[in-house]
Design a protein around this motif. Structure first.
Motif, PDB file in Angstrom:
ATOM      1  N   ILE A  48       0.736  -1.309   0.098  1.00 31.71           N
ATOM      2  CA  ILE A  48       0.049   0.032  -0.015  1.00 31.71           C
ATOM      3  C   ILE A  48       0.736   1.436   0.047  1.00 31.71           C
ATOM      4  N   TYR A  49       1.938   1.219   0.741  1.00 33.17           N
ATOM      5  CA  TYR A  49       2.716   2.487   0.864  1.00 33.17           C
ATOM      6  C   TYR A  49       3.425   2.538  -0.453  1.00 33.17           C
ATOM      7  N   ILE A  50       3.961   1.631  -1.003  1.00 36.95           N
ATOM      8  CA  ILE A  50       4.547   1.822  -2.578  1.00 36.95           C
ATOM      9  C   ILE A  50       3.398   2.187  -3.431  1.00 36.95           C
ATOM     10  N   LEU A  51       2.186   1.696  -3.572  1.00 39.61           N
ATOM     11  CA  LEU A  51       1.183   2.421  -4.346  1.00 39.61           C
ATOM     12  C   LEU A  51       0.911   3.910  -3.975  1.00 39.61           C
ATOM     13  N   LEU A  52       0.997   4.283  -2.832  1.00 38.14           N
ATOM     14  CA  LEU A  52       0.816   5.670  -2.516  1.00 38.14           C
ATOM     15  C   LEU A  52       1.601   6.385  -2.704  1.00 38.14           C
ATOM     16  N   ILE A  53       3.114   6.212  -2.738  1.00 40.86           N
ATOM     17  CA  ILE A  53       4.010   7.131  -3.019  1.00 40.86           C
ATOM     18  C   ILE A  53       4.494   7.108  -4.625  1.00 40.86           C
ATOM     19  N   GLY A  54       4.013   6.147  -5.251  1.00 38.33           N
ATOM     20  CA  GLY A  54       4.087   5.712  -6.640  1.00 38.33           C
ATOM     21  C   GLY A  54       2.834   6.226  -7.511  1.00 38.33           C
ATOM     22  N   PRO A  55       2.139   5.181  -8.068  1.00 37.52           N
ATOM     23  CA  PRO A  55       1.123   5.405  -8.940  1.00 37.52           C
ATOM     24  C   PRO A  55       0.212   6.221  -8.417  1.00 37.52           C
ATOM     25  N   ILE A  56      -0.297   6.094  -7.029  1.00 37.70           N
ATOM     26  CA  ILE A  56      -1.630   7.098  -6.758  1.00 37.70           C
ATOM     27  C   ILE A  56      -1.009   8.405  -6.603  1.00 37.70           C
ATOM     28  N   ASP A  57       0.185   8.643  -6.219  1.00 34.70           N
ATOM     29  CA  ASP A  57       0.564   9.978  -5.986  1.00 34.70           C
ATOM     30  C   ASP A  57       0.723  10.699  -7.400  1.00 34.70           C
ATOM     31  N   TYR A  58       1.208   9.914  -8.406  1.00 37.02           N
ATOM     32  CA  TYR A  58       1.349  10.274  -9.658  1.00 37.02           C
ATOM     33  C   TYR A  58       0.073  10.676 -10.279  1.00 37.02           C
ATOM     34  N   LEU A  59      -1.004   9.925 -10.217  1.00 34.72           N
ATOM     35  CA  LEU A  59      -2.296  10.070 -10.593  1.00 34.72           C
ATOM     36  C   LEU A  59      -2.764  11.268 -10.222  1.00 34.72           C
ATOM     37  N   VAL A  79       4.396  10.219   3.010  1.00 36.93           N
ATOM     38  CA  VAL A  79       5.136   9.606   4.073  1.00 36.93           C
ATOM     39  C   VAL A  79       5.201   9.902   5.546  1.00 36.93           C
ATOM     40  N   VAL A  80       4.601  11.179   6.045  1.00 32.09           N
ATOM     41  CA  VAL A  80       4.417  11.575   7.295  1.00 32.09           C
ATOM     42  C   VAL A  80       3.078  10.993   7.963  1.00 32.09           C
ATOM     43  N   LEU A  81       2.014  10.988   6.699  1.00 38.25           N
ATOM     44  CA  LEU A  81       0.884  10.245   7.286  1.00 38.25           C
ATOM     45  C   LEU A  81       1.070   8.517   7.490  1.00 38.25           C
ATOM     46  N   PHE A  82       1.770   8.115   6.519  1.00 41.71           N
ATOM     47  CA  PHE A  82       1.941   6.457   6.743  1.00 41.71           C
ATOM     48  C   PHE A  82       2.782   6.221   7.822  1.00 41.71           C
ATOM     49  N   SER A  83       3.874   7.105   8.360  1.00 40.07           N
ATOM     50  CA  SER A  83       4.596   6.922   9.365  1.00 40.07           C
ATOM     51  C   SER A  83       3.861   6.858  10.671  1.00 40.07           C
ATOM     52  N   VAL A  84       2.926   8.218  10.657  1.00 37.49           N
ATOM     53  CA  VAL A  84       2.113   8.231  12.092  1.00 37.49           C
ATOM     54  C   VAL A  84       1.374   6.907  12.102  1.00 37.49           C
ATOM     55  N   GLY A  85       0.638   6.441  10.966  1.00 45.60           N
ATOM     56  CA  GLY A  85      -0.395   5.509  11.000  1.00 45.60           C
ATOM     57  C   GLY A  85       0.386   4.171  11.288  1.00 45.60           C
ATOM     58  N   ALA A  86       1.543   3.991  11.039  1.00 42.98           N
ATOM     59  CA  ALA A  86       2.289   2.862  11.402  1.00 42.98           C
ATOM     60  C   ALA A  86       2.439   2.825  12.831  1.00 42.98           C
ATOM     61  N   ALA A  88       0.927   4.454  15.066  1.00 42.03           N
ATOM     62  CA  ALA A  88      -0.397   4.277  15.825  1.00 42.03           C
ATOM     63  C   ALA A  88      -0.919   2.830  15.995  1.00 42.03           C
ATOM     64  N   LEU A  89      -0.788   2.166  14.778  1.00 40.09           N
ATOM     65  CA  LEU A  89      -1.118   0.984  14.709  1.00 40.09           C
ATOM     66  C   LEU A  89      -0.298  -0.136  15.759  1.00 40.09           C
ATOM     67  N   ALA A  90       1.150   0.179  15.814  1.00 36.44           N
ATOM     68  CA  ALA A  90       2.057  -0.407  16.594  1.00 36.44           C
ATOM     69  C   ALA A  90       1.695  -0.224  18.044  1.00 36.44           C
ATOM     70  N   PHE A  91       1.212   1.167  18.558  1.00 33.41           N
ATOM     71  CA  PHE A  91       0.946   1.340  19.801  1.00 33.41           C
ATOM     72  C   PHE A  91      -0.147   0.776  20.282  1.00 33.41           C
ATOM     73  N   TRP A  92      -1.313   0.447  19.119  1.00 33.05           N
ATOM     74  CA  TRP A  92      -2.272   0.036  19.682  1.00 33.05           C
ATOM     75  C   TRP A  92      -2.163  -1.478  19.849  1.00 33.05           C
ATOM     76  N   LEU A  93      -1.281  -2.220  19.187  1.00 27.48           N
ATOM     77  CA  LEU A  93      -0.891  -3.606  19.426  1.00 27.48           C
ATOM     78  C   LEU A  93      -0.034  -3.919  20.603  1.00 27.48           C
ATOM     79  N   LYS A  94       0.874  -3.117  20.729  1.00 26.37           N
ATOM     80  CA  LYS A  94       1.889  -3.273  21.528  1.00 26.37           C
ATOM     81  C   LYS A  94       1.656  -2.576  23.035  1.00 26.37           C
ATOM     82  N   GLY A  95       0.843  -1.260  22.913  1.00 21.47           N
ATOM     83  CA  GLY A  95       0.746  -0.723  24.300  1.00 21.47           C
ATOM     84  C   GLY A  95       1.927   0.082  24.874  1.00 21.47           C
ATOM     85  N   ASP A  96       1.707   0.625  25.992  1.00 21.59           N
ATOM     86  CA  ASP A  96       2.615   1.319  26.686  1.00 21.59           C
ATOM     87  C   ASP A  96       3.203   1.132  27.771  1.00 21.59           C
ATOM     88  N   GLN A  97       2.960  -0.273  28.248  1.00 16.77           N
ATOM     89  CA  GLN A  97       3.149  -0.485  29.526  1.00 16.77           C
ATOM     90  C   GLN A  97       4.231  -1.761  29.660  1.00 16.77           C
TER      91      GLN A  97
END
Length: 367
Positions: A48-59, A79-86, A88-97
């Protein structure tokens, strides 16, 4: 040794470990409310990341905005949106404790009052940090300890898995500065752990104490036991099993101050039959109490022919030889937390911890 190699050799390629210690580490690596990310999800997100920064961004910049130079803005936004999303997903799965999984095996020789303990601790860190760690041994019911001595170290994976001690590939160190052992080898200083990563420790300790059990046991001609056990400690002992020779007696519990009569009424079973009660042993299983059972009586259970793993790395846990030597062993589950892992002399614990504590009382038997 060659027989062990043949029995356990097939497990190495699939599991990455060939010793029960590796299976114990794998079982303790399962933390509550910490979910590992499946590889399929990681691969899908990369696509999905490759599609976003490549073909989708181009279109978008060509067909929608019709200004190709805007990619200098849209590209970093993706890049920023995907990094923040990644994150947030890791934080949701792993936690902060912080989380601690700990297994402990405490052996107490009743005639001499000598104690030997082994504590395996698996630590999950929610942030990149360094830890100064040590262990404070604890006996059932707060029994007094004399001449206590602790040895603390890291716990390696005996096998060819990623990060294993026999891994064929070398990996570069993330941290340039090594951590330190105290002169008495009872403390580790500045142990680095990355964010959402784990570190395994093993502590072996010895002490002397007053006998928490009173035992009067005699052996009959058919090698069965008779007599009684009295719990003199200030703690209830649960899920008790008394092993002698080839027999095992199931005792539901041994409350504090109570006496348990040992005889045929307890309907003894063959120890090996009980140890093999689940049929084929699963070397990939993650049931920590079951793994500890195999480590405690590896030879009696059938050794590598039944377990299909070796027991060399922590072979001192196997007390099958004492059964052959005519001693009785009472195995009991203790109430957590048991011995306490400390960070900067403060308890290292959380509400999500998992702890397993086993006590083995080695008892004399009159012939």
């Amino acid at each position: 040794a060659s027989a062990d190699d043949q029995s356990a050799g097939g497990q190495v390629a699939t599991l990455g470990y060939h010793d029960l210690t590796g299976q114990l580490r794998d079982g303790m690596d399962q933390f509550r409310e910490v979910r590992p990310v499946p590889f399929a999800i990681v691969a899908g997100l990369v696509v999905i990341y490759i599609l976003l920064i490549g073909p989708i961004d181009y279109l978008i910049v060509k067909k929608w905005f019709k200004r190709m130079e805007l990619t200098w803005i849209t590209f970093p936004i993706w890049v920023v949106l995907f990094s923040v999303g990644a994150y947030a997903l890791a934080f949701w799965l792993k936690g902060d404790q912080l989380r601690v999984n700990q297994a402990e095996l405490v052996d107490i020789d009743i005639p001499s009052g000598r104690v030997r303990g082994t504590t395996w601790t698996h630590l999950f860190s929610p942030r990149p940090d360094t830890y100064n760690v040590t262990l404070q041994p604890q006996l059932p019911g707060g029994l007094p300890q004399r001449r206590r001595h602790v040895l603390l170290s890291w716990l390696g994976v005996p096998g060819e898995a990623l990060g294993g001690m026999q891994a064929g590939t070398s990996s570069s160190a993330i941290f340039a500065r090594p951590y330190q052992f105290a002169p008495q080898l009872d403390r580790l200083s500045d142990v680095p752990i990355q964010i959402w990563s784990t570190k395994s420790f093993v502590a072996r300790w010895t002490a002397e104490t007053t006998a928490p059990l009173e035992a009067t046991l005699k052996v009959a001609a058919d090698r069965t036991l008779s007599g009684h056990l009295t719990n003199r400690s200030d703690v209830d002992l649960g899920q008790c099993h008394l092993l002698f020779d080839r027999w095992i007696y199931r005792i539901a519990s041994l409350p504090r101050g109570k006496k348990q009569v040992i005889g045929e009424d307890l309907q003894p079973r063959y120890t090996r039959t009980w140890l093999q009660r689940e049929g084929v042993y699963q070397p990939s299983g993650r049931d920590v109490p079951r793994i500890l059972e195999m480590m405690m009586f590896y030879t009696t259970a059938g050794g590598s022919e039944y377990v299909r793993l070796r027991n060399r790395y922590q072979s001192f846990c196997d007390l099958s030889g004492l059964l052959d030597a005519g001693r009785a062993i009472l195995v009991a589950r203790g109430a957590p937390p048991g011995s306490q892992f400390l960070r900067d002399d403060q308890p290292l614990a959380s509400s999500h911890d998992q702890r397993w504590v086993f006590y083995r009382f080695v008892l004399p038997v009159e012939d």
